[in-house]
Design a protein around this motif. Structure first.
Motif, PDB file in Angstrom:
ATOM      1  N   ILE A 212       1.191  -0.946   0.039  1.00 49.94           N
ATOM      2  CA  ILE A 212      -0.026   0.093  -0.160  1.00 49.94           C
ATOM      3  C   ILE A 212       1.062   1.373   0.083  1.00 49.94           C
ATOM      4  O   ILE A 212       1.786   1.075   0.273  1.00 49.94           O
ATOM      5  CB  ILE A 212      -1.277  -0.064   1.113  1.00 49.94           C
ATOM      6  CG1 ILE A 212      -1.653  -1.201   1.461  1.00 49.94           C
ATOM      7  CG2 ILE A 212      -1.792   1.818   1.209  1.00 49.94           C
ATOM      8  CD1 ILE A 212      -2.855  -1.386   0.260  1.00 49.94           C
ATOM      9  N   VAL A 213       0.550   1.895  -1.099  1.00 50.47           N
ATOM     10  CA  VAL A 213       1.817   3.163  -1.308  1.00 50.47           C
ATOM     11  C   VAL A 213       0.469   4.249  -0.911  1.00 50.47           C
ATOM     12  O   VAL A 213      -0.539   4.840  -1.129  1.00 50.47           O
ATOM     13  CB  VAL A 213       2.046   3.099  -2.371  1.00 50.47           C
ATOM     14  CG1 VAL A 213       3.113   4.694  -3.077  1.00 50.47           C
ATOM     15  CG2 VAL A 213       2.667   1.422  -2.600  1.00 50.47           C
ATOM     16  N   SER A 214       1.212   5.656  -0.337  1.00 46.90           N
ATOM     17  CA  SER A 214       0.878   6.342   0.535  1.00 46.90           C
ATOM     18  C   SER A 214       1.511   7.835   0.135  1.00 46.90           C
ATOM     19  O   SER A 214       2.652   7.718  -0.625  1.00 46.90           O
ATOM     20  CB  SER A 214       0.876   6.629   1.907  1.00 46.90           C
ATOM     21  OG  SER A 214       0.172   5.507   2.313  1.00 46.90           O
TER      22      SER A 214
ATOM     23  N   GLN B 119      -1.582   9.193  -7.345  1.00 47.82           N
ATOM     24  CA  GLN B 119      -2.838   9.611  -8.023  1.00 47.82           C
ATOM     25  C   GLN B 119      -2.749  10.906  -8.423  1.00 47.82           C
ATOM     26  O   GLN B 119      -2.118  11.570  -8.525  1.00 47.82           O
ATOM     27  CB  GLN B 119      -3.476   9.025  -7.313  1.00 47.82           C
ATOM     28  CG  GLN B 119      -4.264   7.807  -6.436  1.00 47.82           C
ATOM     29  CD  GLN B 119      -5.662   7.325  -6.125  1.00 47.82           C
ATOM     30  OE1 GLN B 119      -7.178   7.981  -6.532  1.00 47.82           O
ATOM     31  NE2 GLN B 119      -5.706   6.537  -5.557  1.00 47.82           N
TER      32      GLN B 119
ATOM     33  N   ASN C 225      -5.550   2.168  -8.022  1.00 45.93           N
ATOM     34  CA  ASN C 225      -6.078   2.937  -6.984  1.00 45.93           C
ATOM     35  C   ASN C 225      -7.179   2.830  -6.013  1.00 45.93           C
ATOM     36  O   ASN C 225      -7.688   1.298  -6.467  1.00 45.93           O
ATOM     37  CB  ASN C 225      -6.615   4.340  -7.408  1.00 45.93           C
ATOM     38  CG  ASN C 225      -5.456   4.906  -8.443  1.00 45.93           C
ATOM     39  OD1 ASN C 225      -4.401   4.831  -8.497  1.00 45.93           O
ATOM     40  ND2 ASN C 225      -5.551   6.054  -9.686  1.00 45.93           N
TER      41      ASN C 225
ATOM     42  N   ASP D 262      -9.121   6.423  -1.453  1.00 52.63           N
ATOM     43  CA  ASP D 262      -8.626   7.354  -0.151  1.00 52.63           C
ATOM     44  C   ASP D 262      -6.780   8.056  -1.067  1.00 52.63           C
ATOM     45  O   ASP D 262      -6.893   8.687  -0.141  1.00 52.63           O
ATOM     46  CB  ASP D 262      -8.703   6.220   1.195  1.00 52.63           C
ATOM     47  CG  ASP D 262      -7.352   5.223   0.563  1.00 52.63           C
ATOM     48  OD1 ASP D 262      -6.349   4.816   0.209  1.00 52.63           O
ATOM     49  OD2 ASP D 262      -6.924   4.771   2.460  1.00 52.63           O
TER      50      ASP D 262
ATOM     51  N   ARG E  86      -4.325   6.420  -1.828  1.00 55.71           N
ATOM     52  CA  ARG E  86      -3.013   5.773  -2.033  1.00 55.71           C
ATOM     53  C   ARG E  86      -3.574   4.391  -3.241  1.00 55.71           C
ATOM     54  O   ARG E  86      -4.714   4.216  -3.441  1.00 55.71           O
ATOM     55  CB  ARG E  86      -3.423   4.023  -0.727  1.00 55.71           C
ATOM     56  CG  ARG E  86      -3.281   5.788   0.129  1.00 55.71           C
ATOM     57  CD  ARG E  86      -3.087   4.702   1.199  1.00 55.71           C
ATOM     58  NE  ARG E  86      -4.518   3.657   1.783  1.00 55.71           N
ATOM     59  CZ  ARG E  86      -4.486   2.790   2.665  1.00 55.71           C
ATOM     60  NH1 ARG E  86      -3.930   2.387   3.566  1.00 55.71           N
ATOM     61  NH2 ARG E  86      -5.415   2.200   3.095  1.00 55.71           N
TER      62      ARG E  86
ATOM     63  N   GLU F  54      -2.504   0.525  -4.417  1.00 52.07           N
ATOM     64  CA  GLU F  54      -2.706  -0.961  -3.635  1.00 52.07           C
ATOM     65  C   GLU F  54      -1.632  -1.632  -4.615  1.00 52.07           C
ATOM     66  O   GLU F  54      -1.886  -1.293  -6.096  1.00 52.07           O
ATOM     67  CB  GLU F  54      -3.705  -1.830  -3.327  1.00 52.07           C
ATOM     68  CG  GLU F  54      -4.028  -2.634  -2.865  1.00 52.07           C
ATOM     69  CD  GLU F  54      -4.830  -3.694  -2.335  1.00 52.07           C
ATOM     70  OE1 GLU F  54      -4.935  -4.741  -1.971  1.00 52.07           O
ATOM     71  OE2 GLU F  54      -6.307  -2.418  -3.514  1.00 52.07           O
TER      72      GLU F  54
ATOM     73  N   VAL G  76       5.684  10.492  -2.925  1.00 49.70           N
ATOM     74  CA  VAL G  76       5.311   8.942  -1.898  1.00 49.70           C
ATOM     75  C   VAL G  76       6.201   8.976  -0.386  1.00 49.70           C
ATOM     76  O   VAL G  76       7.155   9.758   0.077  1.00 49.70           O
ATOM     77  CB  VAL G  76       6.521   7.839  -2.206  1.00 49.70           C
ATOM     78  CG1 VAL G  76       5.929   6.735  -1.309  1.00 49.70           C
ATOM     79  CG2 VAL G  76       6.150   7.552  -3.836  1.00 49.70           C
TER      80      VAL G  76
ATOM     81  N   VAL H  24       5.322   3.709   1.986  1.00 50.10           N
ATOM     82  CA  VAL H  24       5.284   2.105   1.323  1.00 50.10           C
ATOM     83  C   VAL H  24       4.550   0.558   2.469  1.00 50.10           C
ATOM     84  O   VAL H  24       5.578   0.600   3.369  1.00 50.10           O
ATOM     85  CB  VAL H  24       6.321   1.628   0.593  1.00 50.10           C
ATOM     86  CG1 VAL H  24       5.682   0.244   0.043  1.00 50.10           C
ATOM     87  CG2 VAL H  24       6.218   2.576  -0.229  1.00 50.10           C
TER      88      VAL H  24
END
Length: 91
Positions: A9-11, A15, A38, A41, A43, A45, A71, A74
């Protein structure tokens, strides 16, 4: 070398910056299986399956992402092999 599967999960600003497409390009280059999508929220996946060294290389790349992404984190977790064939961008 053994095959492994990682879920990520990448924050951050991931997007609207081509993150999924760039991830797909990296996965294809590394001959990995899995998918990227996408989340509602903001993030992204990712499920990555393949030779351990290549999976770890893509996991490291996710921490940077494409040049325009920012980023901030992760979260990685090892998963049982899923038997996924090919790499796809999910909507």
């Amino acid at each position: 070398m053994p095959r492994i599967c990682l879920h990520a999960i990448v924050s951050g600003r991931v997007q609207g910056v081509g993150f999924r497409q760039h991830t797909d390009e990296q996965a294809q280059r590394l001959e990995l299986d899995g998918w990227v999508r996408n989340l509602a929220d903001g993030r992204v996946e990712v499920l990555i399956e393949g030779e351990e060294a290549a999976v770890r290389e893509l996991a490291d790349w996710l921490a940077q992402g494409p040049q325009v992404a920012q980023v901030t984190g992760v979260a990685l977790s090892e998963q049982p092999l899923q038997g996924v064939v090919g790499f796809i961008v999910r909507s």
